[in-house]
Design a protein around this motif. Structure first.
Motif, PDB file in Angstrom:
ATOM      1  N   PRO A 142       0.843  -1.210   0.000  1.00 12.08           N
ATOM      2  CA  PRO A 142       0.000   0.000   0.000  1.00 12.08           C
ATOM      3  C   PRO A 142       0.872   1.251   0.000  1.00 12.08           C
ATOM      4  CG  PRO A 142       0.061  -0.967   2.187  1.00 12.08           C
ATOM      5  CD  PRO A 142       0.784  -1.919   1.272  1.00 12.08           C
ATOM      6  N   MET A 143       0.325   2.298  -0.553  1.00 10.93           N
ATOM      7  CA  MET A 143       1.058   3.565  -0.591  1.00 10.93           C
ATOM      8  C   MET A 143       0.723   4.380   0.650  1.00 10.93           C
ATOM      9  SD  MET A 143       0.934   4.485  -4.637  1.00 10.93           S
ATOM     10  CE  MET A 143       1.902   5.968  -4.402  1.00 10.93           C
ATOM     11  N   ILE A 144       0.968   3.783   1.787  1.00 14.41           N
ATOM     12  CA  ILE A 144       0.727   4.430   3.073  1.00 14.41           C
ATOM     13  C   ILE A 144       2.086   4.746   3.675  1.00 14.41           C
ATOM     14  CG2 ILE A 144      -0.170   4.112   5.407  1.00 14.41           C
ATOM     15  CD1 ILE A 144      -2.267   2.225   4.172  1.00 14.41           C
ATOM     16  N   TYR A 145       2.244   5.992   4.092  1.00  9.27           N
ATOM     17  CA  TYR A 145       3.522   6.383   4.684  1.00  9.27           C
ATOM     18  C   TYR A 145       3.484   6.109   6.185  1.00  9.27           C
ATOM     19  CZ  TYR A 145       7.773   8.980   5.692  1.00  9.27           C
ATOM     20  OH  TYR A 145       9.035   9.319   6.089  1.00  9.27           O
ATOM     21  N   ALA A 146       4.164   5.048   6.576  1.00  5.88           N
ATOM     22  CA  ALA A 146       4.301   4.657   7.975  1.00  5.88           C
ATOM     23  C   ALA A 146       5.736   4.163   8.122  1.00  5.88           C
ATOM     24  CB  ALA A 146       3.308   3.568   8.336  1.00  5.88           C
ATOM     25  N   PRO A 147       6.705   5.080   8.131  1.00  2.00           N
ATOM     26  CA  PRO A 147       8.116   4.692   8.027  1.00  2.00           C
ATOM     27  C   PRO A 147       8.593   3.778   9.152  1.00  2.00           C
ATOM     28  CG  PRO A 147       7.928   6.972   8.709  1.00  2.00           C
ATOM     29  CD  PRO A 147       6.543   6.503   8.375  1.00  2.00           C
ATOM     30  N   VAL A 148       9.512   2.914   8.763  1.00  3.44           N
ATOM     31  CA  VAL A 148      10.162   2.014   9.708  1.00  3.44           C
ATOM     32  C   VAL A 148      11.639   1.955   9.327  1.00  3.44           C
ATOM     33  CG1 VAL A 148       9.574  -0.046   8.357  1.00  3.44           C
ATOM     34  CG2 VAL A 148      10.083  -0.266  10.770  1.00  3.44           C
ATOM     35  N   THR A 149      12.490   2.043  10.332  1.00  4.94           N
ATOM     36  CA  THR A 149      13.930   1.982  10.094  1.00  4.94           C
ATOM     37  C   THR A 149      14.453   0.647  10.579  1.00  4.94           C
ATOM     38  OG1 THR A 149      14.161   4.369  10.307  1.00  4.94           O
ATOM     39  CG2 THR A 149      16.161   3.061  10.583  1.00  4.94           C
ATOM     40  N   ALA A 150      15.126  -0.069   9.687  1.00  6.81           N
ATOM     41  CA  ALA A 150      15.713  -1.366   9.992  1.00  6.81           C
ATOM     42  C   ALA A 150      17.223  -1.188  10.164  1.00  6.81           C
ATOM     43  CB  ALA A 150      15.420  -2.341   8.862  1.00  6.81           C
ATOM     44  N   HIS A 151      17.749  -1.740  11.232  1.00  5.41           N
ATOM     45  CA  HIS A 151      19.191  -1.653  11.493  1.00  5.41           C
ATOM     46  C   HIS A 151      19.701  -3.036  11.882  1.00  5.41           C
ATOM     47  CE1 HIS A 151      23.054  -0.072  12.751  1.00  5.41           C
ATOM     48  NE2 HIS A 151      22.938  -0.797  13.846  1.00  5.41           N
ATOM     49  N   THR A 188      15.813   3.174   6.046  1.00  7.96           N
ATOM     50  CA  THR A 188      14.452   3.573   6.398  1.00  7.96           C
ATOM     51  C   THR A 188      13.560   3.284   5.201  1.00  7.96           C
ATOM     52  OG1 THR A 188      15.230   5.276   7.911  1.00  7.96           O
ATOM     53  CG2 THR A 188      12.968   5.485   7.143  1.00  7.96           C
ATOM     54  N   PHE A 189      12.476   2.558   5.442  1.00  8.55           N
ATOM     55  CA  PHE A 189      11.527   2.184   4.399  1.00  8.55           C
ATOM     56  C   PHE A 189      10.223   2.944   4.616  1.00  8.55           C
ATOM     57  CE2 PHE A 189      14.373  -1.383   5.055  1.00  8.55           C
ATOM     58  CZ  PHE A 189      14.785  -1.660   3.755  1.00  8.55           C
ATOM     59  N   PRO A 190       9.459   3.185   3.546  1.00  5.11           N
ATOM     60  CA  PRO A 190       8.216   3.952   3.703  1.00  5.11           C
ATOM     61  C   PRO A 190       7.160   3.248   4.550  1.00  5.11           C
ATOM     62  CG  PRO A 190       8.507   3.241   1.411  1.00  5.11           C
ATOM     63  CD  PRO A 190       9.745   2.873   2.150  1.00  5.11           C
TER      64      PRO A 190
END
Length: 157
Positions: free
Chosen positions: A112-121, A136-138
């Motif tokens: 989905p084109m929903i902006y709910a960012p998540v950063t993976a490390h 960081t992914f959208p």
């Protein structure tokens, strides 16, 4: 008497052969035990933009007070695979990509084109080489499509 002597000789020969086999197998096994594979990654997921939520007073793995910066973590070990529900698949994907998360082939999916960012490390080592990865992914769907099972410790599939 010959039967007893022959049986005793045969038993002695079998024991000697078994001891020889164990002696030959032990150095190879001992060498493998001396140098275990040290493939491990400390994985961290943070909700929200990493650039906005970076706070020096919050340690990795410690949830922050608000939902936008909540951080979760896991330790992925690969020999044997453990650390999260999809550890075996994550280790296989990492192995195929030479330990480089960015080289895991992207999964063909519709997100989905929903902006709910998540950063993976990820921080750790793979085949005695250091691994450091931050992206960081959208949204979580895009992250899962690009990182495979590596960061999927609390999701199905």
């Amino acid at each position: 008497m010959t039967h007893t002597t022959t049986a005793r000789a045969a038993r002695t020969a079998l024991l000697a052969a078994a001891a020889l086999l164990l002696t030959c197998a032990t150095p190879a096994q001992a060498a493998a035990e001396r140098k275990p594979a040290n493939d491990w990654l400390h994985l961290t997921l943070t909700r929200g933009d990493a650039q906005q939520d970076v706070r020096p007073d919050v340690l990795p793995g410690t949830p922050s007070g608000d939902h936008s910066g909540a951080t979760r973590d896991a330790l992925l070990l690969c020999h044997p695979p453990r650390g999260h529900a999809h550890a075996a698949r994550a280790c296989a994907e990492l192995d195929a990509a030479g330990g480089r998360i960015a080289d895991i082939p992207p999964r063909d999916t519709h997100c989905p084109m929903i902006y709910a960012p998540v950063t993976a490390h990820a921080h750790g080592q793979w085949r005695d080489r250091p691994v450091e990865y931050t992206q960081t992914f959208p949204n979580p769907c895009v992250m899962a499509a690009r990182t495979g099972a590596v960061f999927a410790w609390d999701t199905e599939g």
